[in-house]
Design a protein around this motif. Sequence first.
Motif, mmCIF file in Angstrom:
data_model
loop_
_atom_site.group_PDB
_atom_site.id
_atom_site.type_symbol
_atom_site.label_atom_id
_atom_site.label_comp_id
_atom_site.label_asym_id
_atom_site.label_seq_id
_atom_site.Cartn_x
_atom_site.Cartn_y
_atom_site.Cartn_z
ATOM 1 N N THR A 1 -2.441 -7.289 -4.894
ATOM 2 C CA THR A 1 -3.289 -6.158 -5.243
ATOM 3 C C THR A 1 -4.506 -6.693 -5.991
ATOM 4 N N PHE A 2 -5.517 -5.838 -6.101
ATOM 5 C CA PHE A 2 -6.708 -6.217 -6.860
ATOM 6 C C PHE A 2 -6.539 -5.705 -8.276
ATOM 7 N N SER A 3 -6.335 -6.617 -9.212
ATOM 8 C CA SER A 3 -5.997 -6.190 -10.566
ATOM 9 C C SER A 3 -7.198 -5.613 -11.313
ATOM 10 N N SER A 4 -8.428 -5.884 -10.811
ATOM 11 C CA SER A 4 -9.604 -5.351 -11.500
ATOM 12 C C SER A 4 -9.872 -3.899 -11.121
ATOM 13 N N MET A 5 -9.139 -3.378 -10.135
ATOM 14 C CA MET A 5 -9.363 -2.003 -9.695
ATOM 15 C C MET A 5 -8.266 -1.083 -10.196
ATOM 16 N N VAL B 1 -5.410 1.878 -9.530
ATOM 17 C CA VAL B 1 -4.371 2.058 -8.518
ATOM 18 C C VAL B 1 -4.959 2.771 -7.292
ATOM 19 N N ARG B 2 -5.711 3.857 -7.540
ATOM 20 C CA ARG B 2 -6.284 4.615 -6.421
ATOM 21 C C ARG B 2 -7.277 3.765 -5.622
ATOM 22 N N GLU B 3 -8.104 3.010 -6.340
ATOM 23 C CA GLU B 3 -9.103 2.177 -5.650
ATOM 24 C C GLU B 3 -8.450 1.124 -4.750
ATOM 25 N N ASN B 4 -7.317 0.621 -5.181
ATOM 26 C CA ASN B 4 -6.589 -0.329 -4.339
ATOM 27 C C ASN B 4 -6.215 0.303 -3.000
ATOM 28 N N ILE B 5 -5.764 1.546 -3.061
ATOM 29 C CA ILE B 5 -5.388 2.244 -1.822
ATOM 30 C C ILE B 5 -6.629 2.555 -0.997
ATOM 31 N N GLN B 6 -7.704 2.982 -1.696
ATOM 32 C CA GLN B 6 -8.942 3.296 -0.974
ATOM 33 C C GLN B 6 -9.473 2.066 -0.231
ATOM 34 N N MET B 7 -9.392 0.904 -0.867
ATOM 35 C CA MET B 7 -9.825 -0.334 -0.211
ATOM 36 C C MET B 7 -9.013 -0.587 1.058
ATOM 37 N N ALA B 8 -7.711 -0.371 0.940
ATOM 38 C CA ALA B 8 -6.842 -0.584 2.101
ATOM 39 C C ALA B 8 -7.175 0.410 3.211
ATOM 40 N N LEU B 9 -7.478 1.658 2.821
ATOM 41 C CA LEU B 9 -7.826 2.682 3.816
ATOM 42 C C LEU B 9 -9.172 2.374 4.466
ATOM 43 N N ALA C 1 -2.803 7.001 -10.906
ATOM 44 C CA ALA C 1 -3.967 6.785 -10.035
ATOM 45 C C ALA C 1 -5.158 6.148 -10.744
ATOM 46 N N GLU C 2 -5.421 6.578 -11.966
ATOM 47 C CA GLU C 2 -6.626 6.122 -12.685
ATOM 48 C C GLU C 2 -6.398 4.840 -13.479
#
Length: 257
Positions: free
Chosen positions: A90-94, A96-104, A139-140
């Motif tokens: 995972t990207f630790s600088s992001m 939780v939600r942003e990690n999913i958004q990146m994947a999407l 999420a945040e």
Amino acid sequence: MEVALEVQGLNKSFGALQAVKDLSFQLKQGELLALIGPNGAGKSTCFNMLNGQLRPDSGSVVFAGRELVGLKPRQVWRLGVGRTFQITATFSSMTVRENIQMALISHHRRLYAFIPRATHLYRDEADELLRRVGLEEQAERSAAILAYGDLKRLELAIALANDPRLLLMDEPTAGMAPKEREELMQLAANIVETLGISVLFTEHDMDVVFSHAHRILVLNRGELLAEGNDAEIRANPRVQEVYLGGGITYGADGSEN
Ligand code: ADP
Ligand code: MG
């Protein structure tokens, strides 16, 4: 049930060691299939041949009518074979939600080619995935401060963002406490049922395997020793021999080694 994955005569040697020997099995659509066996049985080698990381010496892997042998991991992934990673990716600088958004974003970009990179994209889809894995309240938060069990859920949500038809999970609960293991497998079982995807997983905790897997494959020294449902596997004398003979050993926390 429709066959999702057809594995035939897979072989892989490392020098003189034959890690996987003439392995054949089927995985049906919507099935939660466990691959168990002693440390060194060849489970990870098998996973790596299915996801394109390792090329088998011989044999075939047919998924949705396509031969996977010879394809690169990325090509296998694009055909709808997702995987969760043993080392959390995972990207630790992001958040939780942003990690999913990146994947999407990554998933949709491959489908539609031009999609601008922006954090408002796929927010609803991301939140739906977070709900699915029980992370909506996180999420945040920064992914860097997630508890280990939650990180594993995030990983699962990232894998699901790719809309897989088959999910490969090699030791998804490694390093987790018994209660977390049970919860993660329950979650995987619910996802299999709701989304109709197929899952192949390895797991050390036999209670977890027996209570969640639809069917179980037992691998020993690279060979398929037995296959069946929990009752059949428990009653199988060859399996009992491997277990009682000390072939399967677990650490105090349930992990190998
Ligand atoms: P499992 O996941 O069931 O514990 P593995 O598939 O990791 O088993 O390993 C099967 C056997 O192959 C083991 O004896 C292991 O040491 C060996 N092995 C696995 N990967 C390699 C490799 N890259 N090079 C040499 N030997 C390997
Ligand atoms: Mg392994």
